[in-house]
Design an enzyme around this catalytic site. Structure first.
Site, PDB file in Angstrom:
ATOM      1  N   GLU A   1       0.834  -1.206   0.000  1.00 13.81           N
ATOM      2  CA  GLU A   1       0.000   0.000   0.000  1.00 13.81           C
ATOM      3  C   GLU A   1       0.865   1.250   0.000  1.00 13.81           C
ATOM      4  O   GLU A   1       1.869   1.332   0.703  1.00 13.81           O
ATOM      5  CB  GLU A   1      -0.911   0.043   1.232  1.00 13.81           C
ATOM      6  CG  GLU A   1      -2.080  -0.912   1.152  1.00 13.81           C
ATOM      7  CD  GLU A   1      -1.815  -2.164   1.953  1.00 13.81           C
ATOM      8  OE1 GLU A   1      -0.633  -2.558   2.035  1.00 13.81           O
ATOM      9  OE2 GLU A   1      -2.781  -2.740   2.480  1.00 13.81           O
TER      10      GLU A   1
ATOM     11  N   LYS B   1      -5.359  -6.586 -23.999  1.00  9.84           N
ATOM     12  CA  LYS B   1      -5.863  -6.257 -25.332  1.00  9.84           C
ATOM     13  C   LYS B   1      -4.698  -6.041 -26.306  1.00  9.84           C
ATOM     14  O   LYS B   1      -3.817  -6.879 -26.417  1.00  9.84           O
ATOM     15  CB  LYS B   1      -6.794  -5.049 -25.273  1.00  9.84           C
ATOM     16  CG  LYS B   1      -8.039  -5.259 -24.387  1.00  9.84           C
ATOM     17  CD  LYS B   1      -8.993  -4.089 -24.516  1.00  9.84           C
ATOM     18  CE  LYS B   1     -10.264  -4.301 -23.713  1.00  9.84           C
ATOM     19  NZ  LYS B   1     -10.090  -4.039 -22.270  1.00  9.84           N
TER      20      LYS B   1
ATOM     21  N   ARG C   1      -3.604  -8.456 -17.289  1.00 15.04           N
ATOM     22  CA  ARG C   1      -4.877  -7.767 -17.104  1.00 15.04           C
ATOM     23  C   ARG C   1      -4.724  -6.734 -15.990  1.00 15.04           C
ATOM     24  O   ARG C   1      -4.552  -7.062 -14.822  1.00 15.04           O
ATOM     25  CB  ARG C   1      -5.979  -8.771 -16.756  1.00 15.04           C
ATOM     26  CG  ARG C   1      -6.093  -9.899 -17.773  1.00 15.04           C
ATOM     27  CD  ARG C   1      -7.265 -10.799 -17.496  1.00 15.04           C
ATOM     28  NE  ARG C   1      -8.517 -10.137 -17.852  1.00 15.04           N
ATOM     29  CZ  ARG C   1      -9.037 -10.117 -19.078  1.00 15.04           C
ATOM     30  NH1 ARG C   1      -8.411 -10.715 -20.071  1.00 15.04           N
ATOM     31  NH2 ARG C   1     -10.172  -9.515 -19.319  1.00 15.04           N
TER      32      ARG C   1
END
Length: 420
Positions: free
Chosen positions: A54, A227, A233
């Site tokens: 984080e 893509k 992804r």
């Protein structure tokens, strides 16, 4: 590692092996899907998946961040250089998340956004009524004209009427090049921010084959990293420097917790690949293959939305062309080994679960090494499959031809062979 998985969980292993075989023996024509690099798969399966990170490099909430900082700084630097951006954030977990991040970073609940109508090529995350974002922000729609292209006089008319805080362009099924200067002019006329979601064409922009909205003064550009980019992804947010702090804060702690560092490592690898000369050649072949595929379909009398394509995708009106709903056409094509997806056409009278068309594109066949001759053959197979509905012998013949074609052009696989 594969032996370990096979021994411990054969059910999962068999499903993975089955998917590998499917991807090798069938042809992926869905324009939002592609085959990633073996090097990207290798990065995804690393020990970075064990680490909570984080925060941002140099300012994390947990210790032990020496190498996570190296990876994230590298990914961001490569993204900035590749796209010419002032700032890059690589932490967004998906395309939906990256777009939500931008809305929350730059707008207030209830603000207006002007975006493309879903049936005309827009995306679910651009304010579809079924999305949560449509409950937070006021979305208004522009459409393509009768010729299937965006009419900027109409976009300006709507913008002057609704006075949006943001004008959003980008698409999931619009087969034409976007005029970013046109959107910029409309935005300037009404004092709106500009955002481009280039998830579909991000790789074609990185490869220098389509226009870059950042070069036309856009405030924010988002793209998924799979893509046409051939990465893992994930989501990538590029922006002007003045929005950097707002966007970073909107990602964390605003919307997400710990980033997926194994994915960020894989994004860094994909961005390095996209900066190489071979990727520019790949992007050019993707576009030329789309021209051949669309041209051959038109020769067969297929009705294409807007009459063709300027990018990597096309939408076939299967009801108008073959009297077959998109859902049924998708199934028929899948049975012969051609993976497409049902697709709404402009102002479609059918639901999103039925549709009047299918969408197909060339990123994945191009990755396999296919060229003009293969695209002509694929168009012929596509048309035969739909024209000969109910012909089981004909379908089996087509399936055999698809298998033979795929065998000549193997899809990139994992680094380790199946037997390893």
């Amino acid at each position: 590692m594969r032996d370990l998985l096979q021994e411990y969980d054969p059910e999962v292993f068999d499903a993975i092996l089955g998917e590998e075989r499917r991807q090798q023996s069938e042809l992926e024509l869905i324009p939002s899907e592609n085959y990633t690099y073996p090097e990207v798969l290798a990065a995804l399966g690393t020990v970075f998946t064990n680490k909570y990170s984080e925060g941002y490099p140099g300012n994390r909430y947990y210790g032990g961040q020496t190498y996570t900082d190296v990876i994230e700084r590298l990914a961001c630097a490569r993204a900035r250089e590749l796209f010419g951006a002032d700032h890059a954030n690589v932490q967004a977990l998906s395309g939906a998340a990256m777009n939500q991040v931008v809305y929350y970073a730059l707008l207030e609940p209830g603000d207006s956004i002007l975006a493309m109508d879903l049936t005309h090529g827009g995306h679910l995350t651009h304010g579809s009524p079924v999305s949560h974002m449509a409950r937070v922000f006021q979305f208004h729609r522009y459409k393509a004209g009768a010729d299937g292209r965006i009419d900027f006089d109409e976009v300006l008319r709507i913008a002057e009427q609704v006075r949006p805080k943001m004008i959003l362009c980008g698409h999931s099924s619009y087969p034409r090049e976007l005029d970013y200067s046109g959107f910029r002019r409309v935005a300037d006329a009404v004092g709106a921010l500009t955002m481009a979601d280039v998830s579909h064409v991000g790789g074609l922009i990185a490869g220098g084959q389509l226009a870059n909205p950042l070069e036309h003064g856009f405030d924010v550009v988002t793209t998924t990293t799979h893509k046409s980019l051939r990465g893992p992804r994930g989501g990538l947010i590029l922006s002007k420097g003045e929005f950097a702090k707002k966007i970073d804060k909107s990602v964390f702690p605003g919307l997400q917790g710990g980033p997926h560092m194994h994915t960020i490592a894989a994004i860094a690898v994909a961005l390095k690949k996209a900066a190489e000369p071979e990727f520019r050649e790949y992007a050019a072949r993707t576009l030329s293959n789309a021209q051949v595929l669309a041209g051959r379909l038109l020769e067969h009398g297929a009705q294409l939305v807007s009459g063709g394509t300027d990018n990597h995708l096309m939408v076939v009106n299967t009801v108008g062309s073959y009297g077959i709903e998109g859902r049924d056409a998708q199934k028929l094509l899948e049975e012969v080994g051609l993976a497409t997806n049902k697709q709404l056409i402009p102002d479609d009278s059918l639901s999103a679960q039925r549709t009047s068309g299918v969408r197909l594109g060339t990123p994945a066949p191009t990755t396999r090494g296919m060229g003009a001759g293969e695209m002509t053959a694929v168009a012929d197979l596509f048309v035969r499959a739909l024209q000969n509905k109910g012909d089981s012998d004909g379908a089996e013949a087509i399936r055999s031809e698809v298998r033979a074609l795929c065998a000549r052009f193997p899809a990139p696989g994992p680094l380790l062979p199946t037997s390893a």
